[in-house]
Design a protein around this motif. Structure first.
Motif, PDB file in Angstrom:
ATOM      1  N   THR A  93       0.797  -1.233   0.000  1.00  0.00           N
ATOM      2  CA  THR A  93       0.000   0.000   0.000  1.00  0.00           C
ATOM      3  C   THR A  93       0.827   1.279   0.000  1.00  0.00           C
ATOM      4  O   THR A  93       0.292   2.349  -0.286  1.00  0.00           O
ATOM      5  N   CYS A  94       2.110   1.213   0.332  1.00  0.00           N
ATOM      6  CA  CYS A  94       2.925   2.427   0.407  1.00  0.00           C
ATOM      7  C   CYS A  94       3.218   2.958  -0.999  1.00  0.00           C
ATOM      8  O   CYS A  94       2.943   2.301  -2.012  1.00  0.00           O
ATOM      9  N   ALA A  95       3.813   4.153  -1.052  1.00  0.00           N
ATOM     10  CA  ALA A  95       4.105   4.778  -2.342  1.00  0.00           C
ATOM     11  C   ALA A  95       5.073   3.929  -3.165  1.00  0.00           C
ATOM     12  O   ALA A  95       4.953   3.835  -4.389  1.00  0.00           O
ATOM     13  N   VAL A  96       6.046   3.302  -2.501  1.00  0.00           N
ATOM     14  CA  VAL A  96       7.014   2.461  -3.212  1.00  0.00           C
ATOM     15  C   VAL A  96       6.308   1.265  -3.843  1.00  0.00           C
ATOM     16  O   VAL A  96       6.547   0.934  -5.016  1.00  0.00           O
ATOM     17  N   CYS A  97       5.454   0.602  -3.091  1.00  0.00           N
ATOM     18  CA  CYS A  97       4.715  -0.548  -3.633  1.00  0.00           C
ATOM     19  C   CYS A  97       3.801  -0.116  -4.776  1.00  0.00           C
ATOM     20  O   CYS A  97       3.714  -0.796  -5.810  1.00  0.00           O
ATOM     21  N   ARG A  98       3.128   1.015  -4.612  1.00  0.00           N
ATOM     22  CA  ARG A  98       2.217   1.492  -5.671  1.00  0.00           C
ATOM     23  C   ARG A  98       2.989   1.856  -6.925  1.00  0.00           C
ATOM     24  O   ARG A  98       2.442   1.815  -8.034  1.00  0.00           O
ATOM     25  N   ARG A  99       4.267   2.192  -6.772  1.00  0.00           N
ATOM     26  CA  ARG A  99       5.107   2.550  -7.915  1.00  0.00           C
ATOM     27  C   ARG A  99       5.637   1.311  -8.626  1.00  0.00           C
ATOM     28  O   ARG A  99       6.355   1.406  -9.621  1.00  0.00           O
ATOM     29  N   GLY A 100       5.336   0.122  -8.103  1.00  0.00           N
ATOM     30  CA  GLY A 100       5.788  -1.114  -8.728  1.00  0.00           C
ATOM     31  C   GLY A 100       7.155  -1.555  -8.266  1.00  0.00           C
ATOM     32  O   GLY A 100       7.784  -2.398  -8.923  1.00  0.00           O
ATOM     33  N   GLU A 101       7.630  -1.011  -7.140  1.00  0.00           N
ATOM     34  CA  GLU A 101       8.953  -1.354  -6.629  1.00  0.00           C
ATOM     35  C   GLU A 101       8.824  -2.009  -5.255  1.00  0.00           C
ATOM     36  O   GLU A 101       9.488  -1.632  -4.285  1.00  0.00           O
ATOM     37  N   SER A 102       7.986  -3.037  -5.174  1.00  0.00           N
ATOM     38  CA  SER A 102       7.674  -3.659  -3.891  1.00  0.00           C
ATOM     39  C   SER A 102       8.898  -4.258  -3.207  1.00  0.00           C
ATOM     40  O   SER A 102       8.926  -4.406  -1.981  1.00  0.00           O
ATOM     41  N   HIS A 103       9.928  -4.610  -3.982  1.00  0.00           N
ATOM     42  CA  HIS A 103      11.138  -5.171  -3.374  1.00  0.00           C
ATOM     43  C   HIS A 103      11.886  -4.149  -2.523  1.00  0.00           C
ATOM     44  O   HIS A 103      12.758  -4.528  -1.726  1.00  0.00           O
ATOM     45  N   LEU A 104      11.551  -2.860  -2.672  1.00  0.00           N
ATOM     46  CA  LEU A 104      12.189  -1.800  -1.908  1.00  0.00           C
ATOM     47  C   LEU A 104      11.302  -1.278  -0.782  1.00  0.00           C
ATOM     48  O   LEU A 104      11.650  -0.287  -0.129  1.00  0.00           O
ATOM     49  N   CYS A 105      10.190  -1.923  -0.541  1.00  0.00           N
ATOM     50  CA  CYS A 105       9.251  -1.504   0.498  1.00  0.00           C
ATOM     51  C   CYS A 105       9.949  -1.479   1.858  1.00  0.00           C
ATOM     52  O   CYS A 105      10.501  -2.496   2.300  1.00  0.00           O
ATOM     53  N   SER A 106       9.926  -0.340   2.528  1.00  0.00           N
ATOM     54  CA  SER A 106      10.600  -0.215   3.828  1.00  0.00           C
ATOM     55  C   SER A 106       9.829  -0.922   4.937  1.00  0.00           C
ATOM     56  O   SER A 106      10.371  -1.136   6.028  1.00  0.00           O
ATOM     57  N   GLN A 107       8.587  -1.284   4.671  1.00  0.00           N
ATOM     58  CA  GLN A 107       7.779  -1.946   5.683  1.00  0.00           C
ATOM     59  C   GLN A 107       7.665  -3.449   5.457  1.00  0.00           C
ATOM     60  O   GLN A 107       6.950  -4.129   6.191  1.00  0.00           O
ATOM     61  N   GLN A 108       8.353  -3.960   4.464  1.00  0.00           N
ATOM     62  CA  GLN A 108       8.195  -5.365   4.150  1.00  0.00           C
ATOM     63  C   GLN A 108       8.814  -6.262   5.221  1.00  0.00           C
ATOM     64  O   GLN A 108       9.810  -5.912   5.853  1.00  0.00           O
ATOM     65  N   GLY A 109       8.193  -7.404   5.414  1.00  0.00           N
ATOM     66  CA  GLY A 109       8.760  -8.433   6.256  1.00  0.00           C
ATOM     67  C   GLY A 109       9.446  -9.471   5.393  1.00  0.00           C
ATOM     68  O   GLY A 109       9.444  -9.385   4.161  1.00  0.00           O
TER      69      GLY A 109
END
Length: 338
Positions: A93-109
């Protein structure tokens, strides 16, 4: 169930734990195989774990399994399905994930770090992380696809490797050898390798590198790579080491205007030869982790026989042998078979 649990204050213990229950959005897997990654060894050595890691922890994030239970809200998956697990769990849901860069999500587990992993007989994982595993793929070889192959695959996507005619891979560990195979399976016709280990040279050529050079003589090795590539150097360097020496070598081997993509993460800071980078117009990027789509792609390549994950395998070990696998390294990617 039996599981290998790690905590900094007591090390690794083979313990009996309750079989986890699958939440509504999860499936329960019987673990068929789980790879031992260098990051697992780093945690056991006392290096800083990913943010959100809690101990005691069942490590293991390269998981191949079979579904034995399905959560109430899960569609499209059934008991008995053979699967792989993409270990990175972005928030979505964050801006990074919405931009298609989910591998860089700072909240990912990450399964095996921020939640219990696959060094166990069973593991519960979110259904969104699953990738179907072709029946003819050996579970041990398939397990390492989700990280050892997916990580360099993401790096090659980021670097637009399909536009390169020549490439150099620095490092002959699991990531480096997987990268050589992926480059040869793609549009890059000519691939070279560089290694600090003498034993790595033969292994790199077995993986598909046309030329393999030793970094013990960095200047001579860079000349050999430039001769191999022509046009002043290679179009693309993938650096799985990521320290000052490897970056300097990458710039020596790279043509003006070329690209170096770095996946290696040394413990300390690295001085960047900025003037050389700027004057040569080099595109230098970092690449971290992978997306589920990268796992899907490498599974297709393995299923079609275009890459050879069994060639990267080292020891096949039982759960009680995990401490050995974490303390020592074999000539390939060790895999636990619970």
């Amino acid at each position: 169930m039996r599981a290998l649990q790690y905590a900094p204050d007591r090390g690794t213990d083979l313990v009996d734990l309750p079989v986890p229950e699958a939440a509504a959005n999860e499936v329960l897997l019987q673990v068929d195989a789980c790879g031992v990654c260098g990051s697992d060894r780093q945690i056991v050595r006392g290096e800083t774990p990913p943010f959100g890691t809690q101990f005691p922890l069942v490590l293991g994030h390269e998981i191949a399994g079979t579904i034995v239970a399905v959560g109430d809200a899960v569609d499209g998956w059934d008991v008995g399905d053979a699967v792989l697990v993409h270990p990175f769990c972005p928030c979505g849901t964050c801006a990074v994930c919405r931009r298609g860069e989910s591998h860089l999500c700072s909240q990912q587990g990450c399964i095996g770090f921020t939640r219990q992993g696959g060094f166990a007989e069973y593991v519960a994982v979110p259904a969104d992380q699953l990738v179907r595993r072709p029946a003819h793929l050996d579970p041990a070889a398939a397990a390492i696809l989700v990280d050892a192959y997916a990580t360099p695959q993401r790096a090659l996507v980021a670097a637009h490797a399909d536009k390169a005619a020549t490439a150099l891979v620095i490092g002959t560990g699991g990531l480096g050898l997987a990268a050589i195979q992926l480059l040869k399976a793609g549009a890059v016709a000519r691939v070279a390798s560089a290694s600090r280990r003498a034993a790595g040279l033969d292994v790199a050529q077995s993986a598909g590198a046309e030329v393999a050079v030793a970094l013990t003589d960095a200047r001579g090795a860079a000349r050999a790579i430039r001769r191999f590539a022509g046009a002043g150097g290679v179009d693309l360097v993938l650096d799985t080491v990521g320290d000052g020496q490897s970056l300097g070598f990458a710039l020596d081997a790279l043509r003006p205007g070329g690209t170096v993509v770095i996946v290696g993460m040394p413990a300390g800071d690295v001085a960047v030869p900025m003037a050389r980078l700027v004057r040569r117009g080099v595109r230098c990027i970092g690449s971290y982790g992978s997306q589920r789509s990268d796992v899907v792609e490498v599974v297709k390549l393995a299923a079609d026989g275009r890459i050879d994950p069994p060639a990267l395998l080292g020891r096949r070990l039982a759960l009680e042998d995990v401490p050995l696998a974490l303390a020592t390294q074999s000539g390939g990617r060790d895999v636990i078979l619970p």
